[in-house]
Design a protein around this motif. Sequence first.
Motif, PDB file in Angstrom:
ATOM      1  N   GLU A  30      -0.856  -4.547 -10.386  1.00 13.71           N
ATOM      2  CA  GLU A  30      -1.772  -3.404 -10.437  1.00 13.71           C
ATOM      3  C   GLU A  30      -1.019  -2.123 -10.811  1.00 13.71           C
ATOM      4  N   ARG A  74      -0.291  -6.677  -6.171  1.00 18.67           N
ATOM      5  CA  ARG A  74      -0.200  -5.204  -6.179  1.00 18.67           C
ATOM      6  C   ARG A  74       0.808  -4.732  -7.222  1.00 18.67           C
ATOM      7  N   ARG A  94       1.812   2.020  -3.454  1.00 16.00           N
ATOM      8  CA  ARG A  94       0.718   2.663  -4.209  1.00 16.00           C
ATOM      9  C   ARG A  94       0.706   4.155  -3.949  1.00 16.00           C
ATOM     10  N   SER A  99       0.829  -1.202   0.000  1.00 16.56           N
ATOM     11  CA  SER A  99       0.000   0.000   0.000  1.00 16.56           C
ATOM     12  C   SER A  99       0.873   1.265   0.000  1.00 16.56           C
TER      13      SER A  99
END
Length: 933
Positions: A582, A579, A539, A536
């Motif tokens: 992504e 992730r 991101r 996270s």
Amino acid sequence: MESSSIDSVVEETPLEMASDDRIDAPGEPVTSERPPLKTRHRILNSIQRMGSSQSLIGITRPRSQSLRSGGKASISCVSLTSGGSSYSYSYPSELSAGYSTAPTSVANTPGPSPVFDDKPRLRTVTPNGPSSIPLPSDLRPWSRNGAEAEGDYFSQPLKKKPERRPNFNFWRDLPMEIRMYILRHLPPKEIVRLSAVSKSWHAMCFDGQLWRSLDTSEFYRDIPAESLVNIITSAGPFVRHLNLRGCVQLYKNWYRDGFNDACKNLENLSLEGCRIDRTAIHSFLLQNSRLVSINLSGLAGATNTGMTIIGEHCPRVEHLNVSWCHNIDTRGLKKVVEGCPNLKDLRAGEVRGFDDVDLMNELFKRNTLERLVLMNCDSLSDESLTALVEGVNSEVDVLTGRPIVPPRRLKHLDLTRCRGISDAGVRSLVGNVPNLEGLQLSKCHSLTDEVLTELLPSCPVLTHLELEELEHLTNEALKTLSTSPCAPYLQHLCISYCENLGDLGILAILKGCTSIASLELDNSRTSDLVLAEAASVMRKRNRAAKARSESGSLHIGLKMVVYDCPNVTWSGIREVLYRNEEIARLAASADGTAPTYPHQIIGLKCFYNWQPTVEEHTKRVLRGDIEAANRLQKGWAKFMILNEEAGVNGSGTRRRRRRAREAQEMYQNEEDGGAAGAGGPQQRLPVIKRTGATSLMDAFRLRSLPPDMYYIPNFITAEEEASILVKIPAQRWVTLSHRRLQAHPSTLTKTNTLLAAPLPSYLLDPIVDRFSELGIFDHTPHKKPNHVLINEYKKGEGIMMHEDGSAYASVVATVSLGAAICLELAWKKEKLESQGLDISSYNLPTRILQEPRSLLITTGAAYADLLHGISPIEVDQGLSAETVANWEFLGDRTPFENAGGQNHRGTRISLTYRDVLKVSSAASKVFGGLGTR
Ligand SMILES: O=C(O)CCC(=O)C(=O)O
Ligand SMILES: [Fe+2]
């Protein structure tokens, strides 16, 4: 080719066409007032000069304007060019002699006439009447691309035939400076090769001007001692920077032809890894009083006398590396410190005597050090460390009780494995090292939170921190770090083997250390939670970069090492992979063009059973093949879930057993780092007998690799191969996730012992007999292999990068069967780091293409210092002489050449022959021998 030579071009130049004679041809309308040629030239030249003046270029009127608007003109001429026309040509006088046809600059050639037109014209000077008529086409100078351009016919010489230049020898006629300038652009290896052309080339190639810097790090294995001696003896006084790292071939040459007296102006010198004795080292040091940087790392010939010489003769020294010089101690270093007032960088790992308070006090007084490496200096004590930082008997601040001392200049301090220091010594650093960027305190076992919570907030620019194996540390230390002034700058943190550190501390780090790029967390309590949080964080970083409109490409922005963390499971790993995909998807913008802002993903090192999948996934993500990455991730997850479920049905015993068995197989058969490989001193044996078969073996040595790897194609015949393949027992296979294997006569015990038993005969004959002929195992303890591992790799399978452990003598002989495969090689990171070397400067041709029926032998440094592995891919790509170390040795290159440098894999079986050091015959007696089980 004739047409491309300068002379032939000159001959073909159609100068006559533009000559004055043609313009003046009878019958053609000409100007009524024609000044004599010379005068006209002058006038025209001056107009030309005006026209080329920068101030006028910009205001040149468009073509023909003057004619159309005013119709007045005083001189008739052929209109030539206007500023900016791409068809501009002119003949400045020296060129019109016929040496060049090259277009000259537009700005200089606006043409002699103030009158411009689209076509070549002659114009009569009649103030009122029609004033121009087209020039007949045969008189037009020439045209290009359909548009016509004209030459400055006024400046053409009269019918002067161009003189033919004598033959021009491009290289010989170049001035020496230019030749040298050209040679200077060649890599040293090429210059040495060129020296073989002729005597004059030899002299030119060994000219001192070319060798101000001689850095052999790219070719130290290939360059013969002869050439090095040649360069250094002829260029000696010119050489300023001399890096002979690893040039073992100079052994016995140091005293040849005044070799070690030749260099007198050295500023940087590295003799690391050379076989050089003390006298030769001394001679280098005595001759070169301008030395600024000296690297003698690991040299037995470096002694305290050498240090005294540096102290007395080399006062400019700023950088000194004497790590692993066991004949140097702090008495020698004291001389250096006394004699070199600018010493900034001292690397003295493993040097003895650092409990010497006097020396440390001397260093304190000078306060010049910016880097100090005392790795493995067990002698360093709290008292001497304190003397280094606070001096001895310094004035004490009555309020704080701390000595008042000027801040230290230290930027990098490496105290790894200084086991003599404790909190008391390290506390002296608190508040005194405000410039510290790198701090290594790994394995200083007695350090606690207490000192770190004081120290870290006082190092505001810290970027690299290593705290490996500090068992007493708790999450409090990490929390303090995450809120310290340095937190936003911290890039690298290592807390491997800090077994009390876990999520609480590491999550704080992820939150506070916004630039963190490398986190080594292996063998800690890190869990999946940390992995999810890291994903996270990435991101967020990507979003922030987008907001700042930064540009850049997809890359690994955070490296995390989480192997052997019991709380990290495959689902944590999968979260990161997912992730990463992504982020890559975001990076590929809608129109498929390159990303416009940086996208960072996480690079993971995890449980090595999962690592090949993770690496392949990362590769696919980085090259933008997101669908392939996604397929891999999903397939792997499915496999893992099935695996889990298989365990749930029973009481779990089966799963645990299988895992345990798998893990055991892994540890025993991957032979790296684990139980088998850890710690134990690497056994170094001379290998490959040096008589008899030597020259034969030498012919197969892979010279671009560290010594020694040998590749022999067609070591066995196709019939022999087929006969072995059918005899491999089907029931013995142990299936691993990326290959299957079997060990003969048996797997090793937990203590890496082989239970004595003979090898099956199909593995002995003919292979082991041929080994004996070549003397391959002549110097191992049992003089022949006693163990064979059979690995089978189907298309797309492989084995992760690893080193073979210390359970074996350092000779591995691998026979390949079935299909070709690429073995990949890499330097062991620790090997380079332990020597303070930069991994990026040690490139290898990283692959060996193993054909079926070939033999590969790995020994010596190649065995000890390289990792090897096989990528789990279906096609080996980009095979060429540059990327494949044994390209020249292949039995048949054509299949790979025809496939455009690819190898489409099939099923490959390898037989890995080794000599296990520990053999227990007792067990075999008890059990009556295990035979071929
Ligand atoms: O199959 C190969 O060629 C390599 C096998 C290997 O490295 C090993 O088992 O140690
Ligand atoms: Fe291996």
